[in-house]
Structure formats: structure tokens, C-alpha cells
Design a protein around this motif. Structure first.
Motif, PDB file in Angstrom:
ATOM      1  N   THR A 105       0.834  -1.204   0.000  1.00  0.00           N
ATOM      2  CA  THR A 105       0.000   0.000   0.000  1.00  0.00           C
ATOM      3  C   THR A 105       0.867   1.253   0.000  1.00  0.00           C
ATOM      4  N   THR A 106       0.310   2.332  -0.535  1.00  0.00           N
ATOM      5  CA  THR A 106       0.980   3.637  -0.495  1.00  0.00           C
ATOM      6  C   THR A 106       0.440   4.494   0.644  1.00  0.00           C
ATOM      7  N   GLY A 107      -0.418   3.898   1.490  1.00  0.00           N
ATOM      8  CA  GLY A 107      -1.117   4.676   2.508  1.00  0.00           C
ATOM      9  C   GLY A 107      -0.383   4.869   3.812  1.00  0.00           C
ATOM     10  N   HIS A 162      -7.324  -0.550   4.048  1.00  0.00           N
ATOM     11  CA  HIS A 162      -6.194  -1.461   4.203  1.00  0.00           C
ATOM     12  C   HIS A 162      -5.931  -1.717   5.683  1.00  0.00           C
ATOM     13  N   PRO A 163      -5.853  -2.983   6.118  1.00  0.00           N
ATOM     14  CA  PRO A 163      -5.681  -3.295   7.543  1.00  0.00           C
ATOM     15  C   PRO A 163      -4.465  -2.635   8.188  1.00  0.00           C
ATOM     16  N   ARG A 164      -3.313  -2.655   7.507  1.00  0.00           N
ATOM     17  CA  ARG A 164      -2.112  -2.044   8.091  1.00  0.00           C
ATOM     18  C   ARG A 164      -2.261  -0.537   8.199  1.00  0.00           C
ATOM     19  N   VAL A 165      -2.901   0.061   7.220  1.00  0.00           N
ATOM     20  CA  VAL A 165      -3.113   1.509   7.262  1.00  0.00           C
ATOM     21  C   VAL A 165      -4.046   1.865   8.422  1.00  0.00           C
ATOM     22  N   ALA A 210     -13.120   4.293  10.597  1.00  0.00           N
ATOM     23  CA  ALA A 210     -14.024   3.392   9.891  1.00  0.00           C
ATOM     24  C   ALA A 210     -13.297   2.657   8.774  1.00  0.00           C
ATOM     25  N   GLU A 211     -13.556   1.367   8.670  1.00  0.00           N
ATOM     26  CA  GLU A 211     -13.092   0.608   7.508  1.00  0.00           C
ATOM     27  C   GLU A 211     -14.126   0.797   6.406  1.00  0.00           C
ATOM     28  N   LEU A 212     -13.719   1.462   5.334  1.00  0.00           N
ATOM     29  CA  LEU A 212     -14.673   1.827   4.298  1.00  0.00           C
ATOM     30  C   LEU A 212     -14.111   1.462   2.930  1.00  0.00           C
TER      31      LEU A 212
END
Length: 316
Positions: A105-107, A162-165, A210-212
Motif C-alpha cells: 500500500t501507499t497509505g 487497508h488493515p495495516r493503514v 471506519a473501515e470503508l
């Protein structure tokens, strides 16, 4: 170091005593423990010290090898902390990745458009004051945390998929003395009017993580968020996600029931003009009007804002 070399050649035992004295005056000194020198300095110091010991009959202490291994591991760490000074004097502290792409991810880094959007928000606090804000693709959280600290929103909803983000985002929010709501059904948590947090200037802001997922979120869920303002930074970078982003914006438009449509502001760094033009074309195709907001001429933060950052206001 010369005194140590002489002792090593004559009496290894006394050299070890001298070594302890040297360490006590340098990297083990109380000031160095409280304000540690850079990893590069400690690596060079320990490497030279071990070389001197290895060049003699003296056996280097195991602790020196362990200390060197720890320093080398620290230098290779993919994680760092950055501090951003806001115009108000507040500081936003963030744990970030040292790599632009990490864990797929880039997040996990703060991008230029996030700085530009935060700067615009801090110069336009009335847009956010006492309102519910939904941020799309919050990443490590810089823009949202800056708004919470300076613009006094009623509720701020950080979101990502993303879970890690999401994990790093939660850590950064707490690092800045904000208390996110306990895990639960975020679509119903926004119904209340806010809860005191720990931050001095954002104690009345209710913070939600929130996971969206743009492609799977429902109109009912978006309606439950009751967002007055929607923001996003550096989310227009991949042609493959533009359709999902515009589709989610359309859901926001149709899910407002009898409420006024939210104000939407999206900041983008134009790295590939074709991708950005595709985003604008998809907005036109979906009937979402837009206009460009003039960017600030200078940056308030101690990091450069690239000149090709554009902020769009969308009209749902």
C-alpha cells in the motif's frame, strides 16, 4: 582512542577498564542515554571500537557485538516518526513508513496533497467547525488530525480499507491525544453529537475510525454517517480505482434522504495528467459538477508542497 590502543598492546585487562570508562563518557553517558546520538554515529563508533579490539589479543565484549547489531537493525527500520508544526503552534506527530510503498500500500506515508488540503482547511476553518467530516483514504491521518486540532469539527470520521493503514492510523490518532470511539458499528455511532476527547483544542470532537471500501459500501451505511463535509487527498492516482471512487460519490449524492448534500473537497497531486483527466471525465459523465479552488501560495509546514497540487470542490 590512542590511550586505548596503548593499553591494548600492553595490558588487555586494564584496557577493558579503560573501555568501560570511555563508554561511560560517550554513548553510555546519561546525556547520551536521554538524547541518543544518531544511529550512524553509534554504528561508526562501535565498528571502530570492535576493530581496535579485534586487532589485539583482547577479546571484544559480547555486549559490543549486540549493541552493533541493534544499531544496524535500527538503521534498517522501515518505520519513522515525523513532526509537523501547524500555524497554531500545535504539532502533529505521525508514525510513517520510510518507503513510499510498504506492505502493498501507499497509505503509510504522508503525501503532498494531504499537506495542501490541510493548509487549505486551516485557512478555512468555518467549513469544518461544528460539522461532521468524513475523510476518504485517510492514510496515516495527517489531514484529519490537523483539522481536529485546529478547526473544531463536531465529528471526524477517518476512513480507509487497508488493515495495516487502519492500524497505523489508529496509533497516530492516539499519539496526538485524540481518542477514537471503541470498535463497533460506525454507521450508527455518528448519530450522537460528540464526546469529549483528550486533546486540548479538540476535546469536543468525536473521532471515529471506519473501515470503508468504496466498491462495497452501501447507501444505507453512507446515510448513517450523516457527513456534512467529505474530504480526500491523493486518492486520484490509479485509473483502476477511479470508477469505485466516483461510484461512491454518487452513492453519497443519492443517500442523503432529506439532508443537504455534503460539501466535497478532493486534493490531488497531478503526477499523470491522463489519470487526472480521466477522473474529471468520470465526474462529468456521472453528473457531478466541479470547480478548482485556488491553492495557497505558500506552505505553512516545514515540508515542501509540490506546485502541481490541485483542490477540486465537487457539487453532488
Amino acid at each position: 582512542m590512542k590511550e586505548l590502543e596503548q593499553s591494548l598492546s600492553t595490558s588487555p585487562d586494564s584496557a577493558l577498564l579503560l573501555l568501560g570508562d570511555i563508554l561511560g563518557k560517550t554513548i553510555l553517558h546519561p546525556l547520551c542515554v536521554k538524547y541518543p546520538p544518531s544511529a550512524k554515529y553509534r554504528r561508526c563508533f562501535l565498528t571502530e571500537l570492535i576493530k581496535k579490539l579485534e586487532s589485539t589479543a583482547a577479546e571484544p565484549l559480547d555486549e559490543l557485538y549486540e549493541a552493533l547489531a541493534a544499531v544496524l537493525k535500527e538503521e534498517e527500520s522501515p518505520h519513522c516518526y515525523k513532526n509537523y508544526i501547524l500555524p497554531t503552534g500545535d504539532t502533529v506527530s505521525l508514525g510513517e513508513s520510510t518507503a513510499l510503498i510498504s506492505g502493498g500500500t501507499t497509505g503509510l506515508v504522508t503525501w503532498e496533497a494531504a499537506l495542501a488540503l490541510a493548509q487549505w482547511a486551516l485557512h478555512n476553518p468555518s467549513v469544518f467547525r461544528d460539522r461532521t467530516i468524513l475523510e476518504l483514504g485517510s492514510g496515516v491521518g495527517f489531514t484529519g488530525i490537523a483539522i481536529c486540532k485546529s478547526c473544531q469539527p463536531r465529528t471526524f470520521i477517518f476512513s480507509d480499507c487497508h488493515p495495516r493503514v487502519l492500524s497505523q492510523l489508529g496509533e497516530n490518532i492516539r499519539l496526538n491525544s485524540l481518542t477514537p470511539e471503541p470498535d463497533g458499528t460506525w454507521s450508527s455511532q455518528t448519530q450522537s453529537q460528540g464526546q469529549e476527547g483528550e486533546g486540548e483544542k479538540c476535546q469536543n470532537t468525536k473521532v471515529i475510525v471506519a473501515e470503508l471500501d468504496w466498491s462495497s459500501v452501501t447507501e444505507k451505511q453512507l446515510l448513517g454517517l450523516r457527513a456534512d463535509v467529505v474530504i480526500a487527498a491523493d486518492v486520484v492516482y490509479d485509473p483502476e480505482i477511479i470508477s469505485a471512487l466516483v461510484g461512491m460519490l454518487q452513492k453519497l449524492s443519492t443517500s442523503r434522504a432529506d439532508r443537504k448534500a455534503p460539501e466535497v473537497f478532493i486534493a490531488s497531486t497531478i503526477r499523470n495528467p491522463d489519470t487526472y483527466q480521466l477522473f474529471q471525465a468520470e465526474l462529468d459523465k456521472s453528473g457531478i459538477r466541479w470547480q478548482t479552488i485556488p491553492a495557497q501560495s505558500s506552505c505553512d509546514f516545514l515540508y515542501d508542497v509540490q506546485p502541481n497540487v490541485t483542490i477540486l470542490q465537487l457539487f453532488l
